[in-house]
Each structure stands twice: as C-alpha cells, then as structure tokens.
Design an enzyme around this catalytic site. Structure first.
Site, short mmCIF file in Angstrom:
data_model
loop_
_atom_site.label_atom_id
_atom_site.label_comp_id
_atom_site.label_asym_id
_atom_site.label_seq_id
_atom_site.Cartn_x
_atom_site.Cartn_y
_atom_site.Cartn_z
N GLU A 101 -2.86 -7.20 2.66
CA GLU A 101 -2.22 -6.32 1.68
C GLU A 101 -0.71 -6.24 1.93
O GLU A 101 0.00 -5.47 1.30
CB GLU A 101 -2.84 -4.92 1.72
CG GLU A 101 -4.13 -4.80 0.94
CD GLU A 101 -5.21 -5.76 1.39
OE1 GLU A 101 -5.55 -5.75 2.58
OE2 GLU A 101 -5.71 -6.54 0.55
N ASN A 152 -8.13 -12.31 0.84
CA ASN A 152 -7.52 -12.36 -0.49
C ASN A 152 -6.10 -12.91 -0.45
O ASN A 152 -5.39 -12.79 0.53
CB ASN A 152 -7.48 -10.95 -1.08
CG ASN A 152 -6.64 -10.01 -0.23
OD1 ASN A 152 -7.02 -9.66 0.87
ND2 ASN A 152 -5.46 -9.64 -0.71
N ASP A 162 -8.97 -8.85 -5.45
CA ASP A 162 -8.97 -8.60 -4.00
C ASP A 162 -10.31 -8.95 -3.37
O ASP A 162 -10.83 -8.20 -2.56
CB ASP A 162 -8.61 -7.14 -3.68
CG ASP A 162 -8.62 -6.86 -2.18
OD1 ASP A 162 -8.19 -7.73 -1.41
OD2 ASP A 162 -9.08 -5.78 -1.77
#
Lengths: 556, 185
Positions: free
Chosen positions: A157, A241, A283
């Site tokens: 992230e 991801n 994601d």
C-alpha cells in the site's frame, strides 16, 4: 514452522483429543504478551519450549513447557524503530517465528530478520533488509529450506517494489533476491522459466506490462506463507497487489503482481509463474497460501497446489507446470465469471470496472478479498480443505494517487459491508477435487485467523468475538468452544507436551486489518477508516477489546 | 414582517462575506515554530499551563483555508494513514481524543515535526502556510471550527457526514492510550 510442514497443510497426526472427548478440553495455562495489537502469529513448539512473537514491538518469548504453568524461559526484544508503526498498512502484525536446527528466525516490523539461539534467546545475527522511509516493513513468517531462510517484504500500500530473498541461515548473508516487477534479470526469469499459459510468456514482462517506470513503485510484495516441495525441489510463493490500487493509473497486466511463482530454492530462478489477477482491480494480493497436496484428478495422481484466492476462487493447479486444473467459487462474486481454462485468464465483468472518480456499488468480494492471509488447513483424514474466510462486498471509487515515498500509494475510497446473508465470515469445508463446499459455519465477523486440522477428526479455529472452537471435521458441528479474553485472529497450534499429553494453543488478541477498528481505536463514523474495513466492522467495539494472551488447552 | 427579508438577506450577505475572506498573499516565511505550546494539561506550581500564542483563528474561521486544507489533506497522502478522519495506520483525527493535543498549534507541530510512533515529519516538505491550512482542516474534522466555515459535501464517495454537519466533537468509546504506551519494554 507455523504451517506445520513445508506443504502448509496445518494437519497434525495427534489424535488424543477426539470428537468424543473434546468437550472436556480445558485451559492448561495462559500467558500475557503485554501487547495490545493484532496477534496473527502461531505459537511454535519445539521440544520442551514454546515460542511466541508479539505484534510490534515484536518481542519473542520462550516458555518452558517442562515446568508447571509453562513459566517464561527467556524473552528477546528487538526494539524495532517506533516509526515503523506508521507504515504498516493494516495493523502492526507478525505471523510467527520459524525454527530450524537450534535457531529461531523471525522478521520485525522495521524490516529486520533476526536469528536467535533457541535455547538461550541470544542473538545469532540480525540483518536489515528494508527502509521504512520507503514504506518497507516485514510481517511474514520465514520459511527455512536447506539452510536458507526465505523472507519477503511488505508494503504493497506504499508503492514498495516487492521481492523475495534467501538468506544464509548461518550468518544472514543474502544468497539471492528476486523482485516481483522489472526486467527478467531482476525477477530471476531465465532459460528455465516455462510458464504454462501464453499470457505469462514474453520478454521483460515485468517492465512491458506497465506504464514507463511504474514498475519501480509497482508493489508485488511478498508476505504470505511460502511452501516447499522437496521432491520437485521447488518453493512456491505469491506476490501481492500492484500499486496503486487505482487501476486507471497503471494500464497493462502489471506483471508479476498477484502471481504465484515456482522457484529453485538454491538460485531463486523462476521455473513457472501464473498470474491469478492480471491488472488487478480491487487489491487482490496473490499471497494466500499455496497448499501442496497430491490428488486423484481424472484417473491420474497429480501433484497439486491448492490456493483459495482473494478473487473468490479456489484454484487447483498442477504444481509441476502451473496448469490450472480447476477454479471454483467459494464466495459470492459479481466482478468476474471465473477462469477461462484454455487461456488461464480470469473473465472480468466490465460493469464493475472501477473507472476513475466513479463510485461503483456492491462489488463482491472486497479489497481484503473473499479471503485474506488467514491460512486454510488440509486434512489428510477427510481430504477436505478448511477455509477461513470473509463474506463482504464494498463500494469503491478510484481516485488519483500521488506517490510520496513513505506514505500510502492507494488511490481508492472504499467502504465495505456484509455480503449476501448478512453474516461477515465463514469457515467452509471444501472438497478440492469436486470443487465444492461440503459444509460451512457462518460467523458474525470475518474469520480472520487460521485453521488447524487434526487426526482426532477436529478443526480448530477462533472468531473475532473471542470464541475458540473445535468443529467436527466431517460435519461442521461445533463440539466445544471457549471464550478467550479478546477477539482471535491467530493461528492455532497443536503439540504433544513433554508430559506426553496433546495440547492445543492459540493467541488471542484482536486486530489485523479487520480488527484495527479496535486495536487502533478507529472512529466508526468514518466508513473509509482502515481502508474501508471499518464500515463493515462498526459493531466490533461493542463485542471485544484489545489485549494479547496465549491460551493452551488440554484434556484433564 | 415585511422588514425581515432584507435583514435576513443582509445577514446572509455578511456571513457569506466572512466565509470568503481571503488573504491572497500569505507571508512567504510564516513562522510555525515560535508559539509556546504545552503538550500536557498540568504544570508544577500555581497557574497551570501557559496559554497558546496562535490559536489558528485566521485559518479555522475561513472557509477558503479550510477547503484548501481538505484538498491538501488528500494531496499529501494524510488520507492514506488517517482515512477521512476515522484513522487507519494513524489514529483517528475526527474524534475528541488527542495523543499530542488537539489545539491548533499542537496539530501544526504534529504535522511539521512528526510524532514518534509513525507520524512522518513534513517539515521542509510542505510550506508552512499550507501546514496551517491543513491543521485548520484537521480541526474541522471534529468540528472544532465554526459551522459556516467547515467544508460541505464531498465531490467523491461520501465516507461520513460532511464536516459542517458534524456535531462539535462528540465523545466516542475506546481508550486513549498512544501506541507508545502499549509497548512493554
């Protein structure tokens, strides 16, 4: 190792605790970790000692099982940099230590890998592999294969460029490192690389399937459980991801994110790869467990790899080639129609494509997927897979993400809610060959911890309300349950104690992405808190509080 | 009765005026660090803690600054860690509990100097003037600012009631222990 064996079956041959006597199970001893964050680790038992690792600040405790009450034998505090707490996307978790040959190996949130003498707790070596200033952290449990410690980086992230690395178990020296994005040289794709499908063939796909230079901050981190097949001499690992979540900023397949790799453990060279979700839309990290089992498939025994993905499909792959044998739904899905078995490619439903600045509603499954990291178990007794999972859908809006090193690189507004039926989690027993569910237990909250299967015909797991349960592996009937002090997101362990008795142990302590509303004191009025998970978890605060405690159970 | 509408209109006009009051040329070297700011509500001896020098009124009562602050809160990725105020890897900012103080200058310092358990220091990365705008906006999340100046509806997915509709700083359940207070050493 937390996965029980290198095939990650989490199946124990111990059978003293059975479906008949499990109702008598009672607490043998407890231990407070003193930490209030999410406890995703597995208690690890070797000989007369139990080892547990807390979430940040990653304290390792050794308990002496040979003495009454399992007193503390030693503790080790790696004192990770406090700032690392800011760059852990989804609570400051750790998924457990690993033991091999007299040593204990674990990762720390500030991206160190540490080896301790298991007897004394003295540090053997400590190496730093990542920069928290770039958002790099470590949360995974290492796997030791032939004197090599296999570890990977977290931070998908934060635009971290993912990698997996092998360290020398003797001194922590790096032996090889393979990135998940970039030129073939960096990904360790060479002459031996033979992917099964056309979509995964070509030169430097880790560059060509991205906008210019986007692969440098493209994610594909490695933080799941690695598995190893000694016969084929291959390790299997997933990649997470791509960054950012907003897919409009990265046209292309974004290789090799959301991919499973088979690699030579000695050199790191890739043998095959298969991308679960090319050009990820939601994601869907491809890091969920790859359990190695041999199955009878259309009259032949196949060396298989079972993988319940975030996209809602349980995949059965041939682990020698990467061929998809089957892929079946275990969660309500409206974003795709499964896999085209000829091309290996997932068939996307265009109606749920998250175009920029457009709110799309009721997307199933969600960002944490049908199932996140929470590891399944496979019982050799029943031949079934036991999958802890979510039942969630979400509203999603893609927004423009700015890359600022060390800060989140996401670009999505997300708000999750319960899936069809209103319950938010399930534990499902799954027939891997037939590709269908056998029974399921519905839970109020996501089942965010792991499962354990035993030869006593039992499945152990915990729920986020704090109940630790034993279910009949054949029928799913809950035969015993015990209410622990906090919600459970950990991995159960069973072992034979020095006294010859069978024990079952679990870490209680709510948190993780799903539970960060409690462990992080988040405000439920903001549905997008914790990357949108809070919207689905607003009532968790009414049910449980934080605090880490180990519980061990045995028959009287 | 007939006189009221013009008065109401004048009131609306006047308050609209206040809303749009802008300083078009902010001082290029606005100092952020010179205000004495206590991190604690206790002090030895009589008298209690010292008063804060700059309460940030200029920013908090100005709709333009607050809406700029809101835009910058996303732009500088505060949102990635604090969501729309509910929190994530960073603590919630819309609630009434503050680890390092909820005064305007406390927040300016949190942003500029960083905080030890994972709040990056943005000093030198965000100009002082913009830090003030962001700090004003952070204060609007718990509606510590006047209702008519607080931002209205989002253009995007509505994550929560918009800032100007929130009641001023209601209490929420949960502890106030900072992450640093939780770690056994």
């Amino acid at each position: 190792m937390p996965t029980k064996d290198t095939a990650a079956t989490r199946y124990s041959g111990l059978s003293e605790i059975t479906t008949d006597n499990v109702k008598d199970l009672r607490v043998a001893f407890t231990f407070s970790t003193g930490v209030n964050k999410g406890h995703e680790g597995a208690p690890l038992v070797v000989g007369g000692s139990m080892f547990i690792i807390s979430p940040y600040p990653n304290i390792v405790y050794a308990l002496d099982l040979t003495r009454p009450g399992a007193p503390l034998k030693w503790q080790y505090n790696p004192k990770p940099d406090a700032s690392s707490q800011g760059v852990a996307c989804c609570d400051v978790v750790n998924r457990g230590p690993t033991y091999s040959d007299g040593r204990l190996f674990f990762t720390t949130l500030d991206a160190h890998v540490v080896a301790l003498d298991a007897e004394t707790g003295r540090e053997a070596w400590n190496v730093k592999l990542g920069e928290i200033n770039r958002g790099e952290t470590m949360t995974m449990a290492p796997l030791v294969v032939k004197d090599k410690v296999i570890v990977g980086i977290s931070g998908g992230e934060y635009g971290v460029r993912g990698w997996i690395q092998a360290l020398d178990a003797a001194d922590g020296k790096s032996l090889w490192k393979a990135y998940s994005t970039g030129p073939d040289r960096d990904v360790k794709i060479g002459a031996e690389f033979k992917p099964f499908y056309e979509q995964d063939r070509g030169q430097d796909l880790g560059v060509a399937t991205w906008p210019p230079n986007a692969w440098e901050i493209g994610g594909g981190t490695v933080w799941g459980f690695t598995t190893y097949d000694p016969e084929l001499d291959l390790i299997f690992h997933g990649t997470a991801n791509p960054g950012p979540w907003n897919p409009n900023q990265r046209p292309g397949d974004n290789k090799w994110t959301n991919t499973v790799f088979a690699r030579d453990p000695d050199t790191g060279e890739a043998r095959w790869a298969y991308q679960w979700n090319p050009h990820d839309l939601h994601d869907w990290d491809g890091i969920n467990e790859n359990i190695l089992v041999d199955v009878e498939w259309q009259g032949k025994t196949r060396k298989a790899l079972v993988h319940p993905d975030r996209n809602g499909l349980v995949y059965l792959l041939d682990r020698t080639t990467g061929e998809v044998l089957s892929a079946n739904f275990y969660h309500p899905v409206n974003t795709h129609q499964g896999v085209d078995l000829k091309t290996g490619r997932i068939k996307i439903n265009a109606g749920k494509y998250p175009h920029e600045n457009e709110v799309i509603r009721d997307v199933c499954p969600t960002a944490p997927g049908a199932k996140d990291w929470s590891p399944s178990s496979f019982s050799h007794q029943t031949g079934l897979l036991y999958i802890p999972h979510n039942n969630l859908c979400m509203d999603w809006e893609s927004t423009e993400a700015n890359y600022i090193a060390g800060t989140p690189y996401v670009g999505a507004e997300v708000r999750m809610h319960a899936g069809p039926g209103g319950h938010r989690g399930e534990l499902s027993a799954w027939d891997v060959v037939a590709g269908k569910e056998v029974w399921t237990i519905k839970e109020r909250f996501p089942v965010w911890g792991g499962t354990l299967a035993t030869a006593g015909g039992l499945i152990f797991y915990g729920n986020m309300e704090g109940w630790f349960k034993a279910a009949d592996a054949r029928t799913g009937e809950v035969l015993w349950q015990f209410k622990t002090s906090s919600g459970i997101i950990g991995q159960p362990t069973t072992y034979r104690g020095p006294d010859g008795k069978q024990y079952v142990a679990i870490l209680s302590g709510v948190g993780g992405w799903a539970g960060s509303i409690v462990s992080g004191d988040l405000d439920p009025r903001d549905g997008t808190a914790a990357l949108g998970f809070v919207n689905a978890m607003a009532d968790l605060k009414d049910v449980t509080t934080k605090g880490g405690t180990l519980y061990a159970f045995a028959l009287p | 009765m007939k006189r009221l509408p013009p008065i109401a209109a004048a009131l609306v006009f006047l308050s609209a005026c206040e809303r749009e009051d802008r300083e078009f040329r902010p001082s290029p070297v606005a100092g952020e660090g010179d205000a004495a700011i206590a991190l604690s509500s206790i002090a030895p001896g009589p008298g209690g803690t010292e008063m804060r020098a700059d309460t940030g009124k200029a920013y908090e009562e100005n709709a333009y600054h607050l809406s700029e602050g809101k835009r910058l809160f996303t732009w500088f990725n505060c949102k990635g860690c604090h969501a729309n105020g509910g929190g994530g890897s960073g603590p919630a900012l819309m609630d009434d509990r503050w680890i390092y103080g909820g005064e305007f200058q406390n927040i300016v310092q949190s942003i500029g100097e960083g905080r030890p358990n994972g709040m990056p220091s943005f000093r030198g990365k965000i100009p002082d003037e913009l830090i003030m705008q962001i700090a004003g906006y952070v204060r609007s999340m718990g509606r510590h600012v006047p209702m008519d100046a607080a931002p209205g509806r989002n253009d995007d997915l509505m994550p929560r009631p918009s800032e100007h509709r929130l009641p001023s700083s209601p209490a929420v359940t949960g502890g106030t222990v900072p992450p640093s207070g939780q770690a056994p050493q």
